[in-house]
Design an enzyme around this catalytic site. Structure first.
Site, PDB file in Angstrom:
ATOM      1  N   CYS A 250      -7.387   4.483  -1.255  1.00  0.00           N
ATOM      2  CA  CYS A 250      -6.974   2.931  -1.011  1.00  0.00           C
ATOM      3  C   CYS A 250      -5.380   3.171  -0.753  1.00  0.00           C
ATOM      4  O   CYS A 250      -4.774   2.923  -1.696  1.00  0.00           O
ATOM      5  CB  CYS A 250      -7.338   2.301  -2.080  1.00  0.00           C
ATOM      6  SG  CYS A 250      -6.650   0.300  -1.859  1.00  0.00           S
TER       7      CYS A 250
ATOM      8  N   CYS B 117      -3.598  -0.206  -1.842  1.00  0.00           N
ATOM      9  CA  CYS B 117      -3.191  -0.020  -3.296  1.00  0.00           C
ATOM     10  C   CYS B 117      -2.020   0.983  -3.660  1.00  0.00           C
ATOM     11  O   CYS B 117      -1.334   0.674  -4.485  1.00  0.00           O
ATOM     12  CB  CYS B 117      -4.385   0.123  -4.209  1.00  0.00           C
ATOM     13  SG  CYS B 117      -6.116  -0.456  -3.371  1.00  0.00           S
ATOM     14  N   ASP B 118      -2.166   1.944  -3.145  1.00  0.00           N
ATOM     15  CA  ASP B 118      -1.359   3.181  -3.607  1.00  0.00           C
ATOM     16  C   ASP B 118      -0.434   3.770  -2.392  1.00  0.00           C
ATOM     17  O   ASP B 118       0.605   4.511  -3.168  1.00  0.00           O
ATOM     18  CB  ASP B 118      -2.394   4.547  -3.945  1.00  0.00           C
ATOM     19  CG  ASP B 118      -3.222   3.965  -4.971  1.00  0.00           C
ATOM     20  OD1 ASP B 118      -3.038   3.336  -5.666  1.00  0.00           O
ATOM     21  OD2 ASP B 118      -4.242   4.719  -5.136  1.00  0.00           O
TER      22      ASP B 118
END
Ligand code: NAP
Length: 304
Positions: A133, A136-137
């Site tokens: 992701c 997200c990261d």
């Protein structure tokens, strides 16, 4: 007594949420069940540029808007993982926690799940060096070197996003052609921060002091092994349908659900929509299309 609905929708991605909008507007008592995140894969996508009428929107923002829209007309939304569905005049949906729910019709919109990297220690380093992701990261890899594996839309769109944060992004593809749309390929090729390595497959993780420091890759023509230094690896190597709870007779050999043009499966009153069905073009807009048709078909079925 089990809770009873007119319609149970399995999955709260674009297909399931659109189905909920149409079903509740047709006055069906509707339950949506989501196993992970509302919005599905959309919520992990940095930006959507091909949803008609909206030139560009963050994936999470569109996911939130779709969820809000779906709930506006009184659909019920619960979190849960479906273990089994049973056909019959009244259909039964069993959740992993043992709860049983009943409905006169079902729409399966369970989507796909990303394939994971098949290398030694890959599981161990997921979440600390390997991520599925970018939204997200990606932040954790600011000004660092990143490797992306895969040449589809997901890999290339997320590569463009990650290039805005990282020092350098290297894309590894196993052939010498991309699977992604040409417009995205052109943007990737024009990006100075992105390097493309073709005809190569991931071979081994490089790990030092319990941290990912690179990826060894193997050239598929020469078998030559080389190393790409990086702190983060983002595999985008395709996805498989999440249909393990669906009876085999409704599936093709790859596990996708077979539907007709009304989104009906072989089982009366069971419909399917979105990425989990057999089709050529998996996009947000085609998922919404499927969801609308599936809900309309379910409403017609229920109202005779
Ligand atoms: P995809 O289109 O199936 O692409 C997967 C990529 O990974 C391909 O380049 C494939 O190579 C490669 N690959 C597969 N297995 C591999 C392995 N074991 N090792 C190394 N490379 C491997 O998957 P996706 O990008 O996740 O997209 C899934 C679907 O969603 C597609 O239909 C896509 O169009 C759609 N999507 C659309 C959008 C959008 O419209 N904005 C965004 C994201 C996704 P080969 O080409 O050699 O098979």
């Amino acid at each position: 007594m089990n809770k009873q609905y007119d319609l149970i929708i399995i999955g709260a991605g674009p297909a399931g949420l659109t189905a909920a909008i149409y079903a509740t507007r047709a006055n069906l008592k509707t339950l949506i069940i989501e196993a992970e995140v509302n919005g599905g894969k959309l919520s992990k996508t940095y930006e959507i540029e091909n949803y008609p009428g909206i030139k560009a929107i963050g994936g999470l923002e569109l996911a939130n808007q779709l969820t809000e829209h779906a709930l506006k007309f009184d659909a019920e939304l619960i979190s849960g993982k479906v273990e089994k569905i049973q056909d019959g005049e009244i259909k039964k949906v069993t959740l992993k926690n043992g709860e049983e729910l009943e409905a006169k019709a079902i729409i399966i919109a369970s989507g796909t799940k990303e394939r994971t990297l098949d290398l030694d220690h890959a599981d161990e380093y997921t979440g600390r060096g390997i991520s599925y992701c970018a939204v997200c990261d990606g932040f954790f890899y600011r000004n660092k070197d990143i490797v992306i594996i895969g040449g589809g839309n997901s890999a290339l769109e997320e590569a463009l996003y990650l290039a805005s944060l990282a020092k350098k992004v290297t894309i590894i593809i196993r052939r010498d052609v991309f699977r992604a749309e040409e417009s995205v390929v052109d943007k990737v090729k024009a990006n100075d921060k992105i390097e493309i390595i073709t005809k190569s497959l991931p071979y081994e993780l490089c790990i030092e002091n319990d941290r990912i420091t690179g990826l060894k890759i193997r050239n598929v023509d020469t078998d030559e092994i080389s190393t790409v230094e990086c702190s983060g690896i983002f595999p985008y190597i395709g996805a498989d349908p999440m249909t393990d709870f669906v009876p085999d007779e409704l599936l093709d050999k790859k596990g996708y659900i077979i539907t007709d043009l009304q989104m009906a499966t072989k089982a009366k009153g069971i419909y399917a929509a979105g990425d989990c069905i057999v089709k050529d073009l998996r996009q947000v807009v085609t998922a919404c299309n499927d969801g609308a048709i599936a809900a309309d078909s379910a409403a017609k079925f229920l109202k005779g």
